[in-house]
Write an enzyme that holds these catalytic residues in place. Structure first.
Site, PDB file in Angstrom:
ATOM      1  N   ASP A   1       8.554   8.010  -6.633  1.00 26.08           N
ATOM      2  CA  ASP A   1       9.737   8.818  -6.351  1.00 26.08           C
ATOM      3  C   ASP A   1      10.124   8.846  -4.875  1.00 26.08           C
ATOM      4  OD1 ASP A   1       7.672  10.308  -5.308  1.00 26.08           O
ATOM      5  OD2 ASP A   1       8.021  12.085  -6.542  1.00 26.08           O
TER       6      ASP A   1
ATOM      7  N   HIS B   1      -5.899  -6.084  -2.383  1.00 30.53           N
ATOM      8  CA  HIS B   1      -6.710  -6.139  -1.170  1.00 30.53           C
ATOM      9  C   HIS B   1      -7.019  -7.568  -0.752  1.00 30.53           C
ATOM     10  CE1 HIS B   1      -8.355  -1.737  -1.477  1.00 30.53           C
ATOM     11  NE2 HIS B   1      -7.066  -1.800  -1.207  1.00 30.53           N
ATOM     12  N   THR B   2      -6.410  -8.528  -1.399  1.00 34.04           N
ATOM     13  CA  THR B   2      -6.505  -9.901  -0.913  1.00 34.04           C
ATOM     14  C   THR B   2      -5.693 -10.078   0.364  1.00 34.04           C
ATOM     15  OG1 THR B   2      -6.255 -12.222  -1.534  1.00 34.04           O
ATOM     16  CG2 THR B   2      -4.528 -10.746  -2.265  1.00 34.04           C
TER      17      THR B   2
ATOM     18  N   SER C   1       8.522  10.008  -2.457  1.00 35.59           N
ATOM     19  CA  SER C   1       8.092  11.236  -1.773  1.00 35.59           C
ATOM     20  C   SER C   1       7.260  10.941  -0.529  1.00 35.59           C
ATOM     21  CB  SER C   1       7.311  12.140  -2.728  1.00 35.59           C
ATOM     22  OG  SER C   1       6.175  11.476  -3.257  1.00 35.59           O
TER      23      SER C   1
ATOM     24  N   ASP D   1      -9.819  -9.287   3.132  1.00 37.20           N
ATOM     25  CA  ASP D   1     -10.223 -10.605   2.634  1.00 37.20           C
ATOM     26  C   ASP D   1     -10.553 -11.451   3.856  1.00 37.20           C
ATOM     27  OD1 ASP D   1     -10.336 -13.252   1.807  1.00 37.20           O
ATOM     28  OD2 ASP D   1      -8.598 -13.116   0.488  1.00 37.20           O
TER      29      ASP D   1
ATOM     30  N   GLY E   1       4.347  10.230  -9.214  1.00 32.45           N
ATOM     31  CA  GLY E   1       5.189   9.133  -9.665  1.00 32.45           C
ATOM     32  C   GLY E   1       5.894   8.399  -8.546  1.00 32.45           C
TER      33      GLY E   1
ATOM     34  N   HIS F   1       0.607   4.209  -2.816  1.00 37.74           N
ATOM     35  CA  HIS F   1       0.349   5.601  -2.476  1.00 37.74           C
ATOM     36  C   HIS F   1       1.513   6.497  -2.896  1.00 37.74           C
ATOM     37  CE1 HIS F   1      -3.220   5.363   0.528  1.00 37.74           C
ATOM     38  NE2 HIS F   1      -3.310   4.425  -0.405  1.00 37.74           N
ATOM     39  N   ASP F   2       2.708   5.946  -2.945  1.00 36.60           N
ATOM     40  CA  ASP F   2       3.843   6.733  -3.440  1.00 36.60           C
ATOM     41  C   ASP F   2       3.701   6.977  -4.942  1.00 36.60           C
ATOM     42  OD1 ASP F   2       6.400   8.017  -3.344  1.00 36.60           O
ATOM     43  OD2 ASP F   2       7.288   6.212  -4.192  1.00 36.60           O
TER      44      ASP F   2
ATOM     45  N   THR G   1      -8.574 -15.342   3.830  1.00 34.15           N
ATOM     46  CA  THR G   1      -7.126 -15.530   3.987  1.00 34.15           C
ATOM     47  C   THR G   1      -6.421 -14.176   3.900  1.00 34.15           C
ATOM     48  OG1 THR G   1      -6.979 -15.990   1.603  1.00 34.15           O
ATOM     49  CG2 THR G   1      -7.096 -17.893   3.086  1.00 34.15           C
TER      50      THR G   1
ATOM     51  N   ASN H   1      -3.432   9.070   3.969  1.00 36.67           N
ATOM     52  CA  ASN H   1      -2.270   8.479   4.634  1.00 36.67           C
ATOM     53  C   ASN H   1      -2.262   8.654   6.149  1.00 36.67           C
ATOM     54  OD1 ASN H   1      -1.230   7.817   2.077  1.00 36.67           O
ATOM     55  ND2 ASN H   1      -0.209   9.803   1.888  1.00 36.67           N
TER      56      ASN H   1
ATOM     57  N   PRO I   1      -7.013   7.265  -4.954  1.00 37.86           N
ATOM     58  CA  PRO I   1      -8.433   6.874  -4.928  1.00 37.86           C
ATOM     59  C   PRO I   1      -8.924   6.627  -3.504  1.00 37.86           C
ATOM     60  CG  PRO I   1      -7.255   5.680  -6.641  1.00 37.86           C
ATOM     61  CD  PRO I   1      -6.210   6.383  -5.831  1.00 37.86           C
TER      62      PRO I   1
ATOM     63  N   ARG J   1       0.832  -1.205   0.000  1.00 34.99           N
ATOM     64  CA  ARG J   1       0.000   0.000   0.000  1.00 34.99           C
ATOM     65  C   ARG J   1       0.868   1.257   0.000  1.00 34.99           C
ATOM     66  NH1 ARG J   1      -2.681   3.228   4.118  1.00 34.99           N
ATOM     67  NH2 ARG J   1      -4.659   4.048   3.323  1.00 34.99           N
TER      68      ARG J   1
END
Length: 316
Positions: free
Chosen positions: A72, A191-192, A74, A236, A70, A64-65, A239, A92, A161, A60
């Protein structure tokens, strides 16, 4: 079902990694830091063995980076008295995890190859290894990214998103990063593994109709209508610490934890792909690996752009 072929060789991905961005290469540190990948794998193995959820957290963190200006590094920058980074952006704040693992890897890499490897590349490798260590696919990571000297909290607030997004918004936000609707549905399969905070799925379990009533009732037990924002639930339910296609099977059963998850199977354009992945774990694994290569090539800093940070939390 978890991905059974633990050691997936994806030769096509090595080709894609070399050609998608001509300045990135899987062998970028072949002579300057030959121990890099073994160091990353060693630290990630220890971290995931200690807490399996960490594999999902690092994945994740990488997502998010890459979605903010891009891939990078950050997102790793700390706020200072004169600098506002991305860590406290709404997507975040109180939720990103794993930065201390990246710090640990960076410390060991610096001891072996001083001022050579970017934090952005370390994060890309760690995300791959986190998936692999939870019995997911592996892929060849193109390397040669450099680190950003700045970050954007406003971009993090607007470009990542949200868990409440409708399908049309999800598709358009991924398209803005050069990723297709198919990539969006494939990458959502991350998201599994992992968990989500009550505040991110409360509206779905109390207000949405496209949800299995029994599943909603189970989730409400640990996510009250008010309070308990930080209570966790597995993305999930079957599992959460094994990477596989149960996520898509859950969507068909209307057991997606987030509103944005269930939007992928809600009589829309992605229903057929969700069914395909639910039936074919191998297809999902192969396409997830390929989509991760494409995501990892979102606007990297290369050449003389950016820098190689000595400490991932601050600029040099």
């Amino acid at each position: 079902m978890a991905f059974s072929t633990h050691f997936l060789t994806v030769s096509l991905l090595a080709f894609l990694a070399c050609t998608t961005n001509a300045q990135l290469s899987p062998n970028f540190y072949g002579t300057t830091c030959p121990s890099l990948q073994s160091i990353v794998r060693s630290v990630m193995t220890r971290a995931v063995n200690n807490e399996p959820r960490m594999g999902a957290s690092i994945l994740r963190l990488f997502f998010h980076d890459c979605f903010v200006n891009g891939c990078d590094g950050s997102i790793l920058l700390d706020d200072t008295a004169t600098f506002t980074g991305e860590k406290n952006a709404f997507p975040n704040r109180n939720s990103i995890r794993g930065t201390e693992v990246i710090d640990m890897i960076k410390t060991r890499v610096e001891a072996s190859c001083n001022a050579t490897v970017s934090c952005a590349d370390i994060l890309a490798l760690a995300a791959r290894d986190g998936v692999f260590l939870l019995r997911g696919p592996s892929w060849s990571v193109a390397l040669g990214r450099r680190d950003a000297r700045t970050a954007s909290q406003s971009a993090a607030n607007s470009q990542i998103p949200a868990p409440f997004s409708p399908l049309s918004t999800l598709i358009s936000m991924f398209a803005a990063k050069g990723l297709s609707a198919r990539d969006m549905t494939t990458l959502s399969g991350g998201h599994t593994i992992g968990q989500a905070r009550c505040t991110n799925f409360r509206t779905h379990i109390y207000n949405d109709t496209n949800i299995d009533p029994n599943f909603a009732r189970i989730r409400r037990a640990n996510c009250p209508a008010t309070g308990g924002d930080n209570n966790l639930a597995p993305l999930d339910i079957q599992t959460p610490n094994l990477f596989g296609n149960n996520y898509y099977q859950n969507l068909i059963a209307r057991r997606g934890l987030l509103h944005s998850d269930q939007e992928l199977f809600n009589r829309g354009s992605q229903d057929a792909l969700v069914r395909s992945y639910a039936l074919n774990n191998g297809l999902f694994a192969r396409e997830f690996a390929a989509a991760m290569v494409r995501m990892g090539n979102i606007s990297p800093l290369t050449g003389t752009n950016g820098e190689i940070r000595r400490n991932c939390r601050r600029t040099n």
